[in-house]
Write a protein that holds these residues in place. Sequence first.
Motif, PDB file in Angstrom:
ATOM      1  N   MET A  61       5.929 -13.103 -10.530  1.00  0.00           N
ATOM      2  CA  MET A  61       6.142 -12.245  -9.354  1.00  0.00           C
ATOM      3  C   MET A  61       5.637 -10.838  -9.657  1.00  0.00           C
ATOM      4  SD  MET A  61       9.761 -11.399  -7.423  1.00  0.00           S
ATOM      5  CE  MET A  61      10.376 -10.070  -8.445  1.00  0.00           C
ATOM      6  N   LEU A  62       4.777 -10.343  -8.795  1.00  0.00           N
ATOM      7  CA  LEU A  62       4.285  -8.975  -8.935  1.00  0.00           C
ATOM      8  C   LEU A  62       4.819  -8.164  -7.755  1.00  0.00           C
ATOM      9  CD1 LEU A  62       2.418  -7.532 -10.998  1.00  0.00           C
ATOM     10  CD2 LEU A  62       0.616  -7.714  -9.300  1.00  0.00           C
ATOM     11  N   THR A  63       5.441  -7.037  -8.068  1.00  0.00           N
ATOM     12  CA  THR A  63       6.095  -6.246  -7.022  1.00  0.00           C
ATOM     13  C   THR A  63       5.340  -4.955  -6.739  1.00  0.00           C
ATOM     14  OG1 THR A  63       8.231  -7.162  -7.680  1.00  0.00           O
ATOM     15  CG2 THR A  63       8.277  -5.166  -6.334  1.00  0.00           C
ATOM     16  N   TYR A  64       5.021  -4.777  -5.479  1.00  0.00           N
ATOM     17  CA  TYR A  64       4.360  -3.569  -5.003  1.00  0.00           C
ATOM     18  C   TYR A  64       5.363  -2.787  -4.165  1.00  0.00           C
ATOM     19  CZ  TYR A  64      -0.012  -6.100  -5.939  1.00  0.00           C
ATOM     20  OH  TYR A  64      -1.033  -6.792  -6.536  1.00  0.00           O
ATOM     21  N   ALA A  65       5.217  -1.457  -4.169  1.00  0.00           N
ATOM     22  CA  ALA A  65       5.979  -0.657  -3.214  1.00  0.00           C
ATOM     23  C   ALA A  65       5.019   0.318  -2.564  1.00  0.00           C
ATOM     24  CB  ALA A  65       7.108   0.091  -3.913  1.00  0.00           C
ATOM     25  N   THR A  66       5.111   0.456  -1.245  1.00  0.00           N
ATOM     26  CA  THR A  66       4.369   1.538  -0.592  1.00  0.00           C
ATOM     27  C   THR A  66       5.335   2.695  -0.490  1.00  0.00           C
ATOM     28  OG1 THR A  66       4.952   0.676   1.602  1.00  0.00           O
ATOM     29  CG2 THR A  66       2.833   0.019   0.693  1.00  0.00           C
ATOM     30  N   TYR A  67       4.965   3.779  -1.145  1.00  0.00           N
ATOM     31  CA  TYR A  67       5.917   4.869  -1.308  1.00  0.00           C
ATOM     32  C   TYR A  67       5.221   6.225  -1.208  1.00  0.00           C
ATOM     33  CZ  TYR A  67       9.192   8.082  -3.515  1.00  0.00           C
ATOM     34  OH  TYR A  67       9.995   9.163  -3.774  1.00  0.00           O
ATOM     35  N   ASN A  68       5.874   7.142  -0.557  1.00  0.00           N
ATOM     36  CA  ASN A  68       5.479   8.550  -0.596  1.00  0.00           C
ATOM     37  C   ASN A  68       6.703   9.368  -0.207  1.00  0.00           C
ATOM     38  OD1 ASN A  68       4.271  11.121  -0.329  1.00  0.00           O
ATOM     39  ND2 ASN A  68       2.338  10.210   0.298  1.00  0.00           N
ATOM     40  N   ILE A  69       6.816  10.548  -0.775  1.00  0.00           N
ATOM     41  CA  ILE A  69       7.902  11.449  -0.379  1.00  0.00           C
ATOM     42  C   ILE A  69       7.719  11.839   1.088  1.00  0.00           C
ATOM     43  CG2 ILE A  69       8.992  13.684  -0.867  1.00  0.00           C
ATOM     44  CD1 ILE A  69       7.822  13.367  -3.773  1.00  0.00           C
ATOM     45  N   LYS A  70       6.456  11.955   1.479  1.00  0.00           N
ATOM     46  CA  LYS A  70       6.125  12.355   2.850  1.00  0.00           C
ATOM     47  C   LYS A  70       6.297  11.194   3.828  1.00  0.00           C
ATOM     48  CE  LYS A  70       2.664  15.973   2.722  1.00  0.00           C
ATOM     49  NZ  LYS A  70       3.482  16.938   3.444  1.00  0.00           N
ATOM     50  N   GLY A  71       6.665  11.554   5.049  1.00  0.00           N
ATOM     51  CA  GLY A  71       6.772  10.557   6.107  1.00  0.00           C
ATOM     52  C   GLY A  71       5.503  10.471   6.933  1.00  0.00           C
ATOM     53  N   GLY A  72       5.353   9.354   7.622  1.00  0.00           N
ATOM     54  CA  GLY A  72       4.260   9.207   8.578  1.00  0.00           C
ATOM     55  C   GLY A  72       2.871   9.207   7.981  1.00  0.00           C
ATOM     56  N   VAL A  73       2.733   8.677   6.762  1.00  0.00           N
ATOM     57  CA  VAL A  73       1.427   8.723   6.088  1.00  0.00           C
ATOM     58  C   VAL A  73       0.727   7.359   6.026  1.00  0.00           C
ATOM     59  CG1 VAL A  73       1.983  10.743   4.681  1.00  0.00           C
ATOM     60  CG2 VAL A  73       2.555   8.461   3.828  1.00  0.00           C
ATOM     61  N   GLY A  74       1.403   6.313   6.502  1.00  0.00           N
ATOM     62  CA  GLY A  74       0.780   4.981   6.487  1.00  0.00           C
ATOM     63  C   GLY A  74       1.421   3.987   5.534  1.00  0.00           C
ATOM     64  N   LYS A  75       2.634   4.281   5.067  1.00  0.00           N
ATOM     65  CA  LYS A  75       3.310   3.355   4.146  1.00  0.00           C
ATOM     66  C   LYS A  75       3.546   1.994   4.798  1.00  0.00           C
ATOM     67  CE  LYS A  75       6.870   6.133   3.656  1.00  0.00           C
ATOM     68  NZ  LYS A  75       6.393   7.305   4.403  1.00  0.00           N
ATOM     69  N   THR A  76       4.152   2.019   5.994  1.00  0.00           N
ATOM     70  CA  THR A  76       4.498   0.755   6.650  1.00  0.00           C
ATOM     71  C   THR A  76       3.251  -0.009   7.061  1.00  0.00           C
ATOM     72  OG1 THR A  76       6.602   1.645   7.408  1.00  0.00           O
ATOM     73  CG2 THR A  76       5.729  -0.232   8.626  1.00  0.00           C
TER      74      THR A  76
END
Length: 244
Positions: free
Chosen positions: A1-16
């Motif tokens: 299993m390889l785990t990725y996270a889309t993360y940034n302190i900032k909101g609204g940058v394209g994480k989701t």
Amino acid sequence: MLTYATYNIKGGVGKTSTAVNLAYLAAREGRRTLLWDLDPQGAATYIFRVRPRVKGGSQGLVSGRRPLEASLKSTDFENLDLVPADFSLRNLDLDLDDAKKRTRRLGQLLGTVATDYDVVVLDCPPGISLMSENVLHAADRLLVPLVPATLSLRTFALLTQFVADSDKPRPEVIAFFSMADRRKRLHRDVIDAGVGEGNRVASTVIPALSVIEQMAERRAPVGAFAPASRAAIAYEDLWAEVRP
Ligand SMILES: Nc1ncnc2c1ncn2[C@@H]1O[C@H](COP(=O)(O)OP(=O)(O)OP(=O)(O)O)[C@@H](O)[C@H]1O
Ligand SMILES: [Mg+2]
């Protein structure tokens, strides 16, 4: 299993948008994939047409009263499961604070489904919190979307410091530019200048494209409703750079 996270302190940058599209692409190539929507806003859950509710809430999960397995939902796509968001996630930090291994709990929960999935994608809310510390421990690769602007890079420097200060094992940080508009001089300049030495930046740039905004209306990843679009191809290119 390889785990990725889309993360940034900032909101609204394209994480989701990134989490949804990369999870879709992982599943499409036959990998057993789990997307965990950790944001009480529930945008990823909405796009995948799943009801934003986890029985027992985040407290039930974190306390161990309810197994993660009981919260898994299937999506319309083969090989792709989802742990939906729940509004109680807004209290996740309090729940984690009560837990025994307060910075490792998320990773422990994922461990319980490790043999069932090849790829896990965590869609994180913005901010720096106890949840983010958990994400650093649970993730192998941290995908950080950066809107090309000077302040984004300052925030990125905080983020890399936060990762460097965290206990091992630490995830590999992979930044990439998102919502980029090559017609804007500032965007071009920031992209060309890069993100600073010692940081991996993907060569794929996700352009600002209205078809990406349409995901919320179509309630599907771009690859599912506009497979030949520039946007779909950009996410395929990004996935090719970061896939297992
Ligand atoms: N490359 C893009 N081009 C155009 N619009 C985009 C792009 N990426 C994201 N968007 C739009 O920008 C908004 C924010 O994107 P998204 O939800 O992916 O960001 P986020 O970082 O997850 O936000 P939040 O911090 O609120 O969770 C959404 O309306 C989305 O459709
Ligand atoms: Mg989001």
